[in-house]
Design a protein around this motif. Structure first.
Motif, PDB file in Angstrom:
ATOM      1  N   ARG A  64       0.817  -1.209   0.000  1.00  0.00           N
ATOM      2  CA  ARG A  64       0.000   0.000   0.000  1.00  0.00           C
ATOM      3  C   ARG A  64       0.856   1.267   0.000  1.00  0.00           C
ATOM      4  O   ARG A  64       0.339   2.378  -0.035  1.00  0.00           O
ATOM      5  CB  ARG A  64      -0.955   0.010   1.195  1.00  0.00           C
ATOM      6  CG  ARG A  64      -1.949  -1.135   1.182  1.00  0.00           C
ATOM      7  CD  ARG A  64      -3.217  -0.777   1.923  1.00  0.00           C
ATOM      8  NE  ARG A  64      -4.116   0.007   1.102  1.00  0.00           N
ATOM      9  CZ  ARG A  64      -5.114   0.753   1.590  1.00  0.00           C
ATOM     10  NH1 ARG A  64      -5.317   0.825   2.874  1.00  0.00           N
ATOM     11  NH2 ARG A  64      -5.891   1.442   0.781  1.00  0.00           N
ATOM     12  N   LEU A  67       1.750   5.039  -4.036  1.00  0.00           N
ATOM     13  CA  LEU A  67       0.722   6.083  -4.015  1.00  0.00           C
ATOM     14  C   LEU A  67      -0.094   6.098  -5.299  1.00  0.00           C
ATOM     15  O   LEU A  67      -1.310   6.218  -5.275  1.00  0.00           O
ATOM     16  CB  LEU A  67       1.389   7.447  -3.830  1.00  0.00           C
ATOM     17  CG  LEU A  67       1.540   7.915  -2.385  1.00  0.00           C
ATOM     18  CD1 LEU A  67       2.363   9.185  -2.358  1.00  0.00           C
ATOM     19  CD2 LEU A  67       0.184   8.176  -1.758  1.00  0.00           C
ATOM     20  N   ILE A  68       0.600   6.021  -6.431  1.00  0.00           N
ATOM     21  CA  ILE A  68      -0.097   6.064  -7.719  1.00  0.00           C
ATOM     22  C   ILE A  68       0.428   4.948  -8.607  1.00  0.00           C
ATOM     23  O   ILE A  68       1.624   4.863  -8.853  1.00  0.00           O
ATOM     24  CB  ILE A  68       0.108   7.424  -8.417  1.00  0.00           C
ATOM     25  CG1 ILE A  68      -0.526   8.551  -7.591  1.00  0.00           C
ATOM     26  CG2 ILE A  68      -0.484   7.399  -9.832  1.00  0.00           C
ATOM     27  CD1 ILE A  68      -0.282   9.930  -8.151  1.00  0.00           C
ATOM     28  N   GLN A  69      -0.466   4.076  -9.052  1.00  0.00           N
ATOM     29  CA  GLN A  69      -0.056   3.061 -10.022  1.00  0.00           C
ATOM     30  C   GLN A  69      -0.744   3.380 -11.348  1.00  0.00           C
ATOM     31  O   GLN A  69      -1.933   3.167 -11.528  1.00  0.00           O
ATOM     32  CB  GLN A  69      -0.350   1.643  -9.502  1.00  0.00           C
ATOM     33  CG  GLN A  69      -1.805   1.334  -9.184  1.00  0.00           C
ATOM     34  CD  GLN A  69      -2.442   0.423 -10.202  1.00  0.00           C
ATOM     35  OE1 GLN A  69      -1.804  -0.064 -11.118  1.00  0.00           O
ATOM     36  NE2 GLN A  69      -3.750   0.224 -10.058  1.00  0.00           N
ATOM     37  N   GLU A  73      -4.510   2.462 -15.190  1.00  0.00           N
ATOM     38  CA  GLU A  73      -5.228   3.190 -16.228  1.00  0.00           C
ATOM     39  C   GLU A  73      -4.969   2.574 -17.598  1.00  0.00           C
ATOM     40  O   GLU A  73      -5.839   2.567 -18.459  1.00  0.00           O
ATOM     41  CB  GLU A  73      -4.841   4.661 -16.195  1.00  0.00           C
ATOM     42  CG  GLU A  73      -5.444   5.330 -14.965  1.00  0.00           C
ATOM     43  CD  GLU A  73      -5.018   6.770 -14.803  1.00  0.00           C
ATOM     44  OE1 GLU A  73      -5.607   7.628 -15.475  1.00  0.00           O
ATOM     45  OE2 GLU A  73      -4.111   7.028 -14.010  1.00  0.00           O
TER      46      GLU A  73
ATOM     47  N   VAL B  53      -3.596   9.287   1.811  1.00  0.00           N
ATOM     48  CA  VAL B  53      -4.352   9.019   0.590  1.00  0.00           C
ATOM     49  C   VAL B  53      -5.463   7.995   0.837  1.00  0.00           C
ATOM     50  O   VAL B  53      -5.307   7.065   1.615  1.00  0.00           O
ATOM     51  CB  VAL B  53      -3.418   8.579  -0.566  1.00  0.00           C
ATOM     52  CG1 VAL B  53      -2.760   7.243  -0.275  1.00  0.00           C
ATOM     53  CG2 VAL B  53      -4.154   8.501  -1.892  1.00  0.00           C
ATOM     54  N   CYS B  97      -7.728   1.097 -10.127  1.00  0.00           N
ATOM     55  CA  CYS B  97      -7.579   2.305  -9.307  1.00  0.00           C
ATOM     56  C   CYS B  97      -6.126   2.753  -9.213  1.00  0.00           C
ATOM     57  O   CYS B  97      -5.260   1.986  -8.822  1.00  0.00           O
ATOM     58  CB  CYS B  97      -8.121   2.059  -7.905  1.00  0.00           C
ATOM     59  SG  CYS B  97      -7.898   3.484  -6.819  1.00  0.00           S
ATOM     60  N   PRO B  98      -5.828   4.012  -9.573  1.00  0.00           N
ATOM     61  CA  PRO B  98      -4.445   4.492  -9.476  1.00  0.00           C
ATOM     62  C   PRO B  98      -3.989   4.616  -8.026  1.00  0.00           C
ATOM     63  O   PRO B  98      -2.789   4.564  -7.744  1.00  0.00           O
ATOM     64  CB  PRO B  98      -4.491   5.874 -10.125  1.00  0.00           C
ATOM     65  CG  PRO B  98      -5.835   6.011 -10.737  1.00  0.00           C
ATOM     66  CD  PRO B  98      -6.738   5.041 -10.073  1.00  0.00           C
ATOM     67  N   PHE B  99      -4.925   4.810  -7.099  1.00  0.00           N
ATOM     68  CA  PHE B  99      -4.568   5.108  -5.716  1.00  0.00           C
ATOM     69  C   PHE B  99      -4.682   3.898  -4.779  1.00  0.00           C
ATOM     70  O   PHE B  99      -4.519   4.037  -3.578  1.00  0.00           O
ATOM     71  CB  PHE B  99      -5.451   6.244  -5.196  1.00  0.00           C
ATOM     72  CG  PHE B  99      -5.331   7.485  -6.028  1.00  0.00           C
ATOM     73  CD1 PHE B  99      -4.201   8.287  -5.921  1.00  0.00           C
ATOM     74  CD2 PHE B  99      -6.308   7.839  -6.936  1.00  0.00           C
ATOM     75  CE1 PHE B  99      -4.060   9.422  -6.704  1.00  0.00           C
ATOM     76  CE2 PHE B  99      -6.179   8.971  -7.720  1.00  0.00           C
ATOM     77  CZ  PHE B  99      -5.052   9.761  -7.603  1.00  0.00           C
ATOM     78  N   GLY B 100      -4.995   2.743  -5.320  1.00  0.00           N
ATOM     79  CA  GLY B 100      -5.098   1.543  -4.491  1.00  0.00           C
ATOM     80  C   GLY B 100      -6.173   1.656  -3.423  1.00  0.00           C
ATOM     81  O   GLY B 100      -6.026   1.121  -2.326  1.00  0.00           O
ATOM     82  N   ALA B 101      -7.258   2.349  -3.749  1.00  0.00           N
ATOM     83  CA  ALA B 101      -8.276   2.626  -2.739  1.00  0.00           C
ATOM     84  C   ALA B 101      -9.171   1.429  -2.387  1.00  0.00           C
ATOM     85  O   ALA B 101      -9.429   1.194  -1.206  1.00  0.00           O
ATOM     86  CB  ALA B 101      -9.137   3.808  -3.176  1.00  0.00           C
ATOM     87  N   GLY B 187      -1.402  13.828  -6.654  1.00  0.00           N
ATOM     88  CA  GLY B 187      -2.529  13.016  -7.093  1.00  0.00           C
ATOM     89  C   GLY B 187      -3.610  13.769  -7.838  1.00  0.00           C
ATOM     90  O   GLY B 187      -4.465  13.160  -8.450  1.00  0.00           O
TER      91      GLY B 187
END
Lengths: 337, 207
Positions: A64, A67-69, A73, B53, B97-101, B187
Motif C-alpha cells: 500500500r 501512491l499512484i499506479q 489506467e 491518501v 484504481c491508481p490510488f489503491g483505494a 494526485g
C-alpha cells in the motif's frame, strides 16, 4: 589590565566576525544546489510517485506504500477499449462468416448417403474427455463473456440486481469450472496427442481445402484431419495458457503482484476469445455444418459412409485391425442416426 | 453544485495517522481494512514527505469504468460511491484504481474477496441517509448532515483538506503563496485531470 584584555578579545571577535560572511559566501559557492546534489528534490519525488515509486506505510501491507499506479489506467484503457472492441468484433465477425458459409456451402452431406452401418469412432473415455472439456468450456465462455460484455448487453435487459446475482453465480461457476476444464484438458492430452501429430495425409488435406469448399472432394485423413489437429493443438496450447493465467487469477497476489495480475487478466481474456473463435467453427462443423458428424461425440458411432469419406485412412486401419471390421465386432446398429 | 475533493498538503503532513484512525473509528471499518493510509516518501532522507491518501473520487473514475456489475455511481457532488449489494468482489476496481483505494474484507479460496469497501467521502451509500443498513455497509453519512469528512476535520496540522474543490484549491493556493514553496497537490492530475484541462481552457488568453 582586565579591561584591556576584554577590549582585545572584543576586537579580535569583531575582526573574525567581519571575515565570517566572506568565508561563508566562499563556502556557499562551493555548495551544490539541491538539483546538482543528487539528493532527491520534491519535484523529483512527485515524478517518482507518478511512476509508481513506493513509500513506506505504517501498520498496513507494504504494497500500500505505492501512491499512484498508472498501470491501472493502461489496464482499464486496454480492457474497456481494444480488448472489448476487437474481441467483440471478432466474435460477431466470425459468427457472421460462419452463417455466410452455411448459406453458401450448405450442410455438408454424405455423398453416398448414410449406409446404415455404424462404426465406433470414439470410445466412452474419449467422449468423457471431450465433454469434460467442452461442457466446462461452454460454462467458462458464457460466464467469462458475461463479465466482459454483460454490463453493455445483459444489464440493460435484466437490470442491475438480477445481473449482479447472475454474475456472482457465474463467478463461482467460472472458478469451479476452470478446474473441470483442466481435468478435461489432461484427459484429451493423454488420449489424443499421438493421433494429432503431423502425418503424410495432412499436406493433401490442406491442398484440398479440407474438402470444405467443394462438394464431393474428400482428402483422405487418418483418425484426425489437419483441421482437427489445428483445433486440437489450439485447445491444448491456448487451454494451458488460459489455465495458467486463470489459476493465478483465482489465487490473486499469491505468485504475481498487482501489475502481474493486470497482465494475467489481459492474456487470459485475449486467449479465451481466441479459443471461443476457434470453437465457434468447431461447434458449427460438428453439428449443423456436417451431416453425420455429431453422433461421434454423442453415442460414439458414426455412419461407415461418413467415416470413409472423411477419415478413409482411419477406417482402413480400423478394419484391418481385426479379421472382422470394427463395426461388426461392435455390432451393427442399423436404423440409428 | 459543489465538487468534493481531497487534498493532502505534503508540506504539512506529519505522518501522525490520525486521519486513518479517525476514519476507521467513525465508520467502524471491518478488520484488516483501512480506507485511508499515510505514505511516507524518502523516509529518513532529505526531502521526506508524507501524504495521506484514500479514494480521490476521480472525475473519470477508473473503478466505475471497469466494474462488470456497474455498481459504482457518482453523486452530484462528484463523490464516487458504490452499491455493495451489486458488488461481486471480482477485484477489477483494484486493478484499475491508481490510488489503491478499493479494499476487500476477506481473502477466501477461489478468489473470494467479499464486498469491496472504500472511502465514501463520509457520504454513505445508496441506502436511505442515516439508515441502519447504510451505517452497517458504508459507515456514517456526514455529508448528509452538512459535515465534511472526519479525516480532514481531525487532521492536526490541517494537511488534509476536504470539501468543495474551489475552496480547497483556494486554501492551498494561499498556503503555497504564503510559504513560497511546496506546491504540487499530489494526485490531483491523476484524479481530476479532466477538470485541470477545463480550467486551462478557461484561462486561455483572449485573442
Amino acid at each position: 589590565m582586565k579591561r584591556l584584555k576584554m577590549l582585545l578579545a572584543a576586537g579580535l571577535l569583531a575582526l573574525a566576525a567581519s571575515f565570517a560572511p566572506l568565508e561563508a559566501a566562499e563556502m556557499d559557492s562551493n555548495v551544490p544546489t539541491v538539483a546538482q546534489s543528487g539528493k532527491p528534490t520534491v519535484d523529483q519525488t512527485w515524478r517518482d510517485v507518478r511512476n509508481g515509486e513506493a513509500g513506506i506505510v505504517t501498520g498496513q501491507p507494504a504494497a500500500r506504500g505505492v501512491l499512484i499506479q498508472s498501470e491501472g489506467e493502461a489496464w482499464r484503457a486496454f480492457r474497456n477499449g481494444k480488448l472489448a472492441f476487437f474481441g467483440g468484433l471478432a466474435i460477431i465477425g466470425v459468427t457472421l462468416s460462419i452463417a455466410g458459409f452455411y448459406f453458401w456451402r450448405g450442410k455438408i452431406r454424405m455423398d453416398g448417403g448414410p449406409s446404415g452401418k455404424l462404426i465406433l469412432r470414439f470410445k466412452t473415455i474419449e467422449r468423457i474427455g471431450h465433454w469434460t472439456t467442452a461442457g466446462s468450456f461452454l460454462v467458462l465462455a458464457f460466464t467469462g463473456l458475461m463479465l466482459l460484455f454483460g454490463r453493455w448487453i445483459v444489464i440493460p435487459v435484466l437490470g442491475h440486481t438480477a445481473f449482479s446475482w447472475l454474475a456472482a453465480f457465474g463467478k463461482w461457476l467460472h472458478n469451479i469450472g476452470g478446474f473441470v476444464f483442466m481435468a478435461g484438458l489432461a484427459i484429451i492430452l493423454v488420449l489424443w496427442a499421438k493421433d494429432n501429430l503431423w502425418d503424410r495425409y495432412d499436406w493433401g488435406w490442406i491442398k484440398g481445402g479440407g474438402g470444405l469448399l467443394k462438394a464431393g472432394v474428400h482428402p483422405p485423413a487418418a483418425k484426425f484431419n489437419f483441421g482437427q489437429k489445428t483445433q486440437y493443438w489450439m485447445v491444448i496450447l491456448v487451454g494451458l495458457l488460459v489455465s495458467f493465467t486463470g489459476v493465478n487469477l483465482i489465487f490473486p497476489y499469491t505468485v504475481f503482484e498487482l501489475h502481474g495480475m493486470q497482465l494475467l487478466h489481459i492474456v487470459h481474456v485475449a486467449a479465451a476469445i481466441v479459443m471461443i473463435l476457434f470453437m465457434l467453427g468447431h461447434i458449427y462443423i460438428g453439428t449443423i455444418g456436417m451431416e453425420g458428424a455429431s453422433s461421434a461425440m454423442t453415442n460414439g458411432y458414426v455412419d461407415l459412409e461418413w467415416a470413409r469419406e472423411h477419415h478413409a485412412v482411419w477406417v482402413a486401419g480400423e478394419e484391418g485391425k481385426t479379421a472382422q471390421p470394427d463395426w461388426i465386432t461392435h455390432g451393427i446398429k442399423s436404423g440409428q442416426n | 453544485m459543489a465538487r468534493m475533493k481531497f487534498l493532502c498538503d505534503s508540506e504539512r503532513c506529519i505522518e501522525c495517522n490520525g486521519c486513518v484512525t479517525a476514519c476507521k473509528n467513525e465508520h467502524e471499518v471491518p478488520w484488516g481494512i483501512n480506507r485511508r493510509r499515510v505514505v511516507t516518501l524518502n523516509d529518513g532522507k532529505p526531502g521526506e514527505r508524507s501524504i495521506s491518501v484514500a479514494c480521490m473520487h476521480c472525475s473519470d473514475a477508473p473503478c466505475m469504468a471497469v466494474c462488470p456489475t456497474d455498481c459504482f455511481y457518482q453523486t452530484a457532488d462528484g463523490v464516487v460511491l458504490h452499491n455493495k449489494d451489486l458488488c461481486i468482489g471480482c477485484g477489477y476496481c483494484f486493478y484499475a484504481c491508481p490510488f489503491g483505494a478499493p479494499q476487500y474484507p476477506t481473502t477466501n479460496n477461489f478468489g473470494g474477496r467479499g464486498k469491496m469497501d472504500k472511502c465514501t467521502f463520509c457520504n454513505g451509500g445508496p441506502e436511505a441517509d442515516h439508515s441502519e443498513a447504510e451505517l452497517q455497509k458504508y459507515g456514517r453519512n456526514r455529508l448528509a448532515e452538512g459535515k465534511l469528512p472526519l479525516c480532514a476535520e481531525m487532521c492536526s496540522t490541517k494537511a488534509l483538506v476536504a470539501g468543495d474543490a474551489d475552496q480547497v484549491s483556494a486554501i492551498y493556493r494561499e498556503r503555497v503563496m504564503a510559504r513560497g514553496f511546496g506546491s504540487g497537490a499530489p494526485g490531483w492530475a491523476t484524479a481530476y485531470g479532466e477538470q485541470k484541462r477545463e480550467r486551462k481552457g478557461q484561462n486561455a488568453p483572449e485573442k
